[in-house]
Design a protein around this motif. Structure first.
Motif, PDB file in Angstrom:
ATOM      1  N   ASP A  14       0.831  -1.189   0.000  1.00 56.07           N
ATOM      2  CA  ASP A  14       0.000   0.000   0.000  1.00 56.07           C
ATOM      3  C   ASP A  14       0.875   1.252   0.000  1.00 56.07           C
ATOM      4  OD1 ASP A  14       0.807  -0.208   2.728  1.00 56.07           O
ATOM      5  OD2 ASP A  14      -0.993   0.827   3.397  1.00 56.07           O
ATOM      6  N   MET A  15       0.240   2.399  -0.107  1.00 56.23           N
ATOM      7  CA  MET A  15       0.958   3.669  -0.159  1.00 56.23           C
ATOM      8  C   MET A  15       0.111   4.755   0.508  1.00 56.23           C
ATOM      9  SD  MET A  15       2.125   5.923  -3.473  1.00 56.23           S
ATOM     10  CE  MET A  15       0.464   6.156  -4.061  1.00 56.23           C
ATOM     11  N   VAL A  16       0.769   5.638   1.238  1.00 54.05           N
ATOM     12  CA  VAL A  16       0.129   6.839   1.771  1.00 54.05           C
ATOM     13  C   VAL A  16       0.710   8.015   1.008  1.00 54.05           C
ATOM     14  CG1 VAL A  16      -0.055   8.367   3.772  1.00 54.05           C
ATOM     15  CG2 VAL A  16      -0.303   5.907   4.072  1.00 54.05           C
ATOM     16  N   LEU A  17      -0.153   8.855   0.466  1.00 52.89           N
ATOM     17  CA  LEU A  17       0.275  10.020  -0.301  1.00 52.89           C
ATOM     18  C   LEU A  17      -0.458  11.238   0.221  1.00 52.89           C
ATOM     19  CD1 LEU A  17       1.824  11.128  -2.780  1.00 52.89           C
ATOM     20  CD2 LEU A  17      -0.217  10.620  -4.111  1.00 52.89           C
ATOM     21  N   MET A  18       0.299  12.276   0.553  1.00 53.45           N
ATOM     22  CA  MET A  18      -0.294  13.541   0.998  1.00 53.45           C
ATOM     23  C   MET A  18       0.297  14.667   0.159  1.00 53.45           C
ATOM     24  SD  MET A  18      -0.200  13.089   5.151  1.00 53.45           S
ATOM     25  CE  MET A  18      -0.517  14.797   5.439  1.00 53.45           C
ATOM     26  N   HIS A  19      -0.539  15.609  -0.221  1.00 53.87           N
ATOM     27  CA  HIS A  19      -0.086  16.778  -0.973  1.00 53.87           C
ATOM     28  C   HIS A  19      -0.840  17.992  -0.440  1.00 53.87           C
ATOM     29  CE1 HIS A  19       1.198  19.273  -4.329  1.00 53.87           C
ATOM     30  NE2 HIS A  19      -0.061  19.646  -4.456  1.00 53.87           N
ATOM     31  N   HIS A  20      -0.098  18.974   0.046  1.00 53.66           N
ATOM     32  CA  HIS A  20      -0.705  20.215   0.543  1.00 53.66           C
ATOM     33  C   HIS A  20      -0.154  21.370  -0.271  1.00 53.66           C
ATOM     34  CE1 HIS A  20      -0.900  18.250   4.797  1.00 53.66           C
ATOM     35  NE2 HIS A  20      -1.713  17.683   3.947  1.00 53.66           N
ATOM     36  N   ARG A  21      -1.022  22.263  -0.672  1.00 52.49           N
ATOM     37  CA  ARG A  21      -0.603  23.491  -1.343  1.00 52.49           C
ATOM     38  C   ARG A  21      -1.353  24.643  -0.672  1.00 52.49           C
ATOM     39  NH1 ARG A  21      -0.996  23.642  -7.579  1.00 52.49           N
ATOM     40  NH2 ARG A  21       0.735  22.236  -7.245  1.00 52.49           N
ATOM     41  N   ILE A  22      -0.593  25.563  -0.119  1.00 56.60           N
ATOM     42  CA  ILE A  22      -1.187  26.707   0.582  1.00 56.60           C
ATOM     43  C   ILE A  22      -0.682  27.977  -0.078  1.00 56.60           C
ATOM     44  CG2 ILE A  22      -1.367  27.929   2.786  1.00 56.60           C
ATOM     45  CD1 ILE A  22      -0.776  25.173   4.114  1.00 56.60           C
ATOM     46  N   VAL A  55       0.778   6.292  10.999  1.00 53.96           N
ATOM     47  CA  VAL A  55      -0.007   6.484  12.221  1.00 53.96           C
ATOM     48  C   VAL A  55       0.771   5.987  13.438  1.00 53.96           C
ATOM     49  CG1 VAL A  55      -2.126   5.835  13.445  1.00 53.96           C
ATOM     50  CG2 VAL A  55      -2.207   6.367  11.006  1.00 53.96           C
ATOM     51  N   GLY A  56       1.318   4.805  13.345  1.00 49.66           N
ATOM     52  CA  GLY A  56       2.005   4.194  14.484  1.00 49.66           C
ATOM     53  C   GLY A  56       3.277   4.921  14.882  1.00 49.66           C
ATOM     54  N   TYR A  57       4.113   5.271  13.896  1.00 51.99           N
ATOM     55  CA  TYR A  57       5.365   5.966  14.213  1.00 51.99           C
ATOM     56  C   TYR A  57       5.091   7.334  14.832  1.00 51.99           C
ATOM     57  CZ  TYR A  57       7.953   2.532  11.339  1.00 51.99           C
ATOM     58  OH  TYR A  57       8.507   1.404  10.802  1.00 51.99           O
ATOM     59  N   THR A  58       4.079   8.023  14.322  1.00 53.08           N
ATOM     60  CA  THR A  58       3.729   9.339  14.862  1.00 53.08           C
ATOM     61  C   THR A  58       3.234   9.211  16.302  1.00 53.08           C
ATOM     62  OG1 THR A  58       3.140  10.076  12.649  1.00 53.08           O
ATOM     63  CG2 THR A  58       2.336  11.409  14.477  1.00 53.08           C
ATOM     64  N   LYS A  68      11.914  12.747  14.621  1.00 50.06           N
ATOM     65  CA  LYS A  68      11.871  11.300  14.861  1.00 50.06           C
ATOM     66  C   LYS A  68      11.330  10.576  13.632  1.00 50.06           C
ATOM     67  CE  LYS A  68      12.007   7.536  17.333  1.00 50.06           C
ATOM     68  NZ  LYS A  68      13.183   6.722  17.126  1.00 50.06           N
ATOM     69  N   LEU A  69      10.308  11.141  12.999  1.00 46.14           N
ATOM     70  CA  LEU A  69       9.753  10.519  11.795  1.00 46.14           C
ATOM     71  C   LEU A  69      10.791  10.465  10.675  1.00 46.14           C
ATOM     72  CD1 LEU A  69       6.132  11.983  11.741  1.00 46.14           C
ATOM     73  CD2 LEU A  69       6.846   9.651  12.318  1.00 46.14           C
ATOM     74  N   GLY A 123       4.290   0.885   1.991  1.00 50.18           N
ATOM     75  CA  GLY A 123       4.291  -0.204   2.938  1.00 50.18           C
ATOM     76  C   GLY A 123       5.212  -1.318   2.454  1.00 50.18           C
ATOM     77  N   CYS A 124       5.414  -2.296   3.293  1.00 51.49           N
ATOM     78  CA  CYS A 124       6.225  -3.460   2.926  1.00 51.49           C
ATOM     79  C   CYS A 124       5.523  -4.706   3.457  1.00 51.49           C
ATOM     80  CB  CYS A 124       7.638  -3.316   3.481  1.00 51.49           C
ATOM     81  SG  CYS A 124       7.699  -3.177   5.284  1.00 51.49           S
ATOM     82  N   SER A 125       6.146  -5.859   3.320  1.00 52.76           N
ATOM     83  CA  SER A 125       5.497  -7.100   3.751  1.00 52.76           C
ATOM     84  C   SER A 125       5.290  -7.145   5.268  1.00 52.76           C
ATOM     85  CB  SER A 125       6.306  -8.313   3.290  1.00 52.76           C
ATOM     86  OG  SER A 125       7.616  -8.256   3.822  1.00 52.76           O
ATOM     87  N   GLU A 126       6.110  -6.419   6.043  1.00 51.20           N
ATOM     88  CA  GLU A 126       5.989  -6.436   7.492  1.00 51.20           C
ATOM     89  C   GLU A 126       5.054  -5.371   8.044  1.00 51.20           C
ATOM     90  OE1 GLU A 126       9.283  -6.128   6.166  1.00 51.20           O
ATOM     91  OE2 GLU A 126       9.453  -8.290   6.093  1.00 51.20           O
ATOM     92  N   LEU A 127       4.937  -4.232   7.348  1.00 49.70           N
ATOM     93  CA  LEU A 127       4.205  -3.086   7.906  1.00 49.70           C
ATOM     94  C   LEU A 127       3.573  -2.272   6.780  1.00 49.70           C
ATOM     95  CD1 LEU A 127       3.944  -2.155  10.867  1.00 49.70           C
ATOM     96  CD2 LEU A 127       5.915  -0.699  10.511  1.00 49.70           C
ATOM     97  N   SER A 128       2.292  -1.958   6.927  1.00 49.34           N
ATOM     98  CA  SER A 128       1.623  -1.143   5.908  1.00 49.34           C
ATOM     99  C   SER A 128       2.055   0.319   6.033  1.00 49.34           C
ATOM    100  CB  SER A 128       0.105  -1.243   6.060  1.00 49.34           C
ATOM    101  OG  SER A 128      -0.326  -0.570   7.227  1.00 49.34           O
ATOM    102  N   ALA A 129       1.867   1.074   4.975  1.00 53.89           N
ATOM    103  CA  ALA A 129       2.194   2.500   4.995  1.00 53.89           C
ATOM    104  C   ALA A 129       1.332   3.237   6.022  1.00 53.89           C
ATOM    105  CB  ALA A 129       2.000   3.105   3.604  1.00 53.89           C
ATOM    106  N   MET A 130       0.080   2.836   6.148  1.00 52.16           N
ATOM    107  CA  MET A 130      -0.810   3.455   7.131  1.00 52.16           C
ATOM    108  C   MET A 130      -0.321   3.162   8.544  1.00 52.16           C
ATOM    109  SD  MET A 130      -3.363   5.422   7.589  1.00 52.16           S
ATOM    110  CE  MET A 130      -4.476   5.457   6.228  1.00 52.16           C
ATOM    111  N   ALA A 131       0.112   1.932   8.801  1.00 48.29           N
ATOM    112  CA  ALA A 131       0.633   1.591  10.125  1.00 48.29           C
ATOM    113  C   ALA A 131       1.880   2.406  10.433  1.00 48.29           C
ATOM    114  CB  ALA A 131       0.935   0.096  10.205  1.00 48.29           C
ATOM    115  N   LYS A 132       2.732   2.613   9.434  1.00 44.81           N
ATOM    116  CA  LYS A 132       3.946   3.412   9.648  1.00 44.81           C
ATOM    117  C   LYS A 132       3.593   4.859   9.989  1.00 44.81           C
ATOM    118  CE  LYS A 132       6.992   0.955   6.442  1.00 44.81           C
ATOM    119  NZ  LYS A 132       7.763   1.103   5.191  1.00 44.81           N
TER     120      LYS A 132
END
Length: 97
Positions: A1-9, A41-44, A79-80, A30-39
């Motif tokens: 999976d993939m998490v993609l964010m784009h902000h333009r202000i 949300v979880g790391y934060t 940290k992220l 994401g990878c086989s051990e951890l999804s991008a969403m888990a990274k």
């Protein structure tokens, strides 16, 4: 999976003489051990918990804290970065003469 964010202000200052355009992108896979969403949300969450547990960074703060305070978001973003989650940011300034 993939998490993609784009902000333009785009901001125009009160005097109309200056404008700024901020662009921020994040792409995490994401990878086989951890999804991008888990990274993302979880790391934060883990980085935020470390701030609370270290007992020094948020000294003097009480109650519900929003992550818009530099002494909260700066160490969390650092940290992220160490965990491979990094925002690419750009800033353009325009002066209207």
């Amino acid at each position: 999976d993939m998490v993609l964010m784009h902000h333009r202000i785009h901001g125009v200052f009160e005097d109309g003489a200056r404008e700024e355009r901020h662009v921020c992108n994040l792409q995490v896979f994401g990878c086989s051990e951890l999804s991008a969403m888990a990274k993302t949300v979880g790391y934060t969450t883990a980085a935020s918990a470390e701030l609370l547990l270290d007992g020094t960074t948020l000294q003097g703060e009480h109650g519900l804290l929003l992550p818009t305070i530099p002494k909260i978001y700066t160490p969390v973003l650092e940290k992220l970065k160490q965990d491979g989650i990094r925002f690419d940011e750009s800033l353009q300034r325009f002066f209207n003469c």
